[in-house]
Design a protein around this motif. Structure first.
Motif, short mmCIF file in Angstrom:
data_model
loop_
_atom_site.label_atom_id
_atom_site.label_comp_id
_atom_site.label_asym_id
_atom_site.label_seq_id
_atom_site.Cartn_x
_atom_site.Cartn_y
_atom_site.Cartn_z
N TRP A 114 3.70 -2.53 2.15
CA TRP A 114 2.31 -1.95 1.77
C TRP A 114 1.92 -1.80 0.74
N ALA A 115 2.92 -1.58 -0.40
CA ALA A 115 2.74 -1.31 -1.81
C ALA A 115 2.08 -2.42 -2.34
N THR A 116 2.37 -3.93 -2.06
CA THR A 116 1.69 -4.85 -2.76
C THR A 116 0.71 -5.78 -1.82
N PHE A 117 0.27 -5.13 -0.71
CA PHE A 117 -0.46 -5.66 0.19
C PHE A 117 -1.66 -5.78 -0.37
N PRO A 118 -2.78 -6.75 -0.26
CA PRO A 118 -4.06 -6.82 -0.83
C PRO A 118 -5.07 -6.12 -0.03
N TRP A 119 -4.98 -4.71 -0.34
CA TRP A 119 -5.89 -3.84 0.52
C TRP A 119 -7.27 -4.02 -0.12
N ARG A 120 -8.19 -3.73 0.89
CA ARG A 120 -9.67 -3.66 0.30
C ARG A 120 -9.89 -2.22 0.01
N LEU A 121 -10.84 -2.10 -0.96
CA LEU A 121 -11.00 -0.87 -1.66
C LEU A 121 -10.90 0.30 -0.71
N GLU A 122 -11.40 0.49 0.58
CA GLU A 122 -11.55 1.68 1.10
C GLU A 122 -9.97 2.04 1.78
N LEU A 123 -9.19 1.07 1.45
CA LEU A 123 -7.78 1.30 2.07
C LEU A 123 -6.81 1.32 1.11
N GLY A 124 -7.39 1.17 -0.33
CA GLY A 124 -6.24 1.24 -1.45
C GLY A 124 -5.22 2.22 -1.55
N TRP A 125 -5.67 3.57 -0.74
CA TRP A 125 -4.77 4.51 -0.94
C TRP A 125 -3.48 4.21 -0.18
N ALA A 126 -3.30 3.23 0.71
CA ALA A 126 -2.11 2.87 1.42
C ALA A 126 -0.92 2.44 0.53
#
Length: 349
Positions: A95-107
């Protein structure tokens, strides 16, 4: 051809569940047939799989090859796909390198994340990439959960985890809201107040008694459904038995046992715009009745004295002293009708 969000979500989940970095086309067909069985044998099944893979590639769930395509179908399908999450799993913190959207960047900064929650968050991430939540109609939470996960209760489970909270997931972010469960109710007159009872048989007794006794302030009888009533209270501010919002007081009466008084106290605190008070005459009618289940009920730590009042609490002290309880059904039927005309229905000064 319109793919259902649930089909995309199911395919995505099964692809990630394989744990494989590389998935061949024959395996993709098997996964897709399980995710969307309605397309099996359909002339458009290749086009459906092609579109599903394109959607998952657009949200980085998988990577499509540049040249390895099978042209025997129209449109052509990839001979294999790569799953970045499976490759990154070797790092121990995918999860540290997953390409999260802005809304889920905290993950990405979470110190730990279970595989199940990681899968849930990436499913939400995919959904956010397909829609514009700001322009979606607000729907009940289970409808949105069914759309995102193909499981109507999954968001409710997530709400109980640390994935929800300030700066993390919220229901408004997902364009949904929680609605209070409806409170079953029956009209018994034109009055502004309601009588709420804990048990179902008492509900029917009260409905019949108050319909046969006109002139009281009770407009409807509500079934509190045991311990459910605190969650139902907000619904009274929306509608009672199809008559619109509650216009007066919600008079509550339950069993005199720790669960019954705890339910009453919780209900009184659950919605500031609904006035929940004890139906004093009905609680009082329990004093002096034969104690049930003596020696089996633990009253230590029980609540209700402040809500019922010290005087009534003390009148019912023998029940607590004997370690017993009094059920609503022990109170004679005619007491309900007599209570409806009693002084305790007058508005508090």
């Amino acid at each position: 051809m319109t793919l259902r969000p649930s089909e995309i979500a199911t395919l995505r989940g099964t692809i990630l569940a394989t744990g494989s970095v590389k998935i061949e086309l024959d395996a993709l067909w098997r996964l897709w047939n399980r995710a969307a069985p309605r397309f099996v044998g359909d002339p458009g099944q290749a086009a459906a799989l092609h579109e599903a893979l394109q959607q998952l590639a657009s949200t980085a769930v998988l990577e499509l090859p540049k040249q390895a395509w099978d042209a025997s179908t129209v449109p052509a399908l990839p001979r294999h796909v790569l799953v970045p999450a499976a490759r990154r799993a070797e790092t121990g913190r995918p999860w540290a390198t997953f390409p999260w959207r802005l809304e889920l960047g905290w993950a990405s900064s979470l110190p730990v994340l279970s595989a199940a929650l990681f899968d849930d968050l990436t499913t939400i991430n995919d959904w956010l990439g397909r829609v514009d939540p700001a322009n979606l109609p607000i729907v009940p939470v289970r409808y949105r959960s069914a759309e995102i996960f193909a499981r109507e209760k999954r968001l409710e489970h997530l709400e109980r985890t640390k994935m929800f909270g300030p700066g993390r997931l919220t229901l408004p972010m997902l364009a949904c809201m929680r609605l209070a469960p409806p409170a079953p109710a029956a009209v018994v007159g034109p009055g502004p107040d309601v009588l709420v009872v804990e048990n179902s048989d008492t509900y029917w007794v009260a409905v019949e008694a108050l319909r046969d006794c006109p002139g009281h302030r009770i407009g409807a009888v509500v079934w509190g459904a045991g311990k459910t009533f605190p969650a139902q209270v907000p619904s009274l501010a929306v509608d009672v038995a199809g008559q619109g919002p509650l216009r007066g007081v919600a008079w509550y009466w339950g069993d005199f046992d720790p669960a019954g008084t705890a339910t009453a106290v919780a209900a009184a605190r659950s919605a500031p715009d609904v006035d929940v008070r004890p139906a004093m005459g009905l609680w009082t009618a329990m004093a002096g009745l034969a104690v049930q289940e003596a020696g089996t009920i633990d009253w230590s730590g029980a609540v209700g004295q402040d809500w019922l009042g010290t005087e009534l609490w003390e009148r019912l002290a023998p029940v607590r002293a004997e370690g017993g309880r009094i059920a609503q059904e022990l109170v004679p039927v005619d007491v309900v009708a007599a209570w409806a005309d009693s002084f305790d229905l007058r508005p508090a000064l």
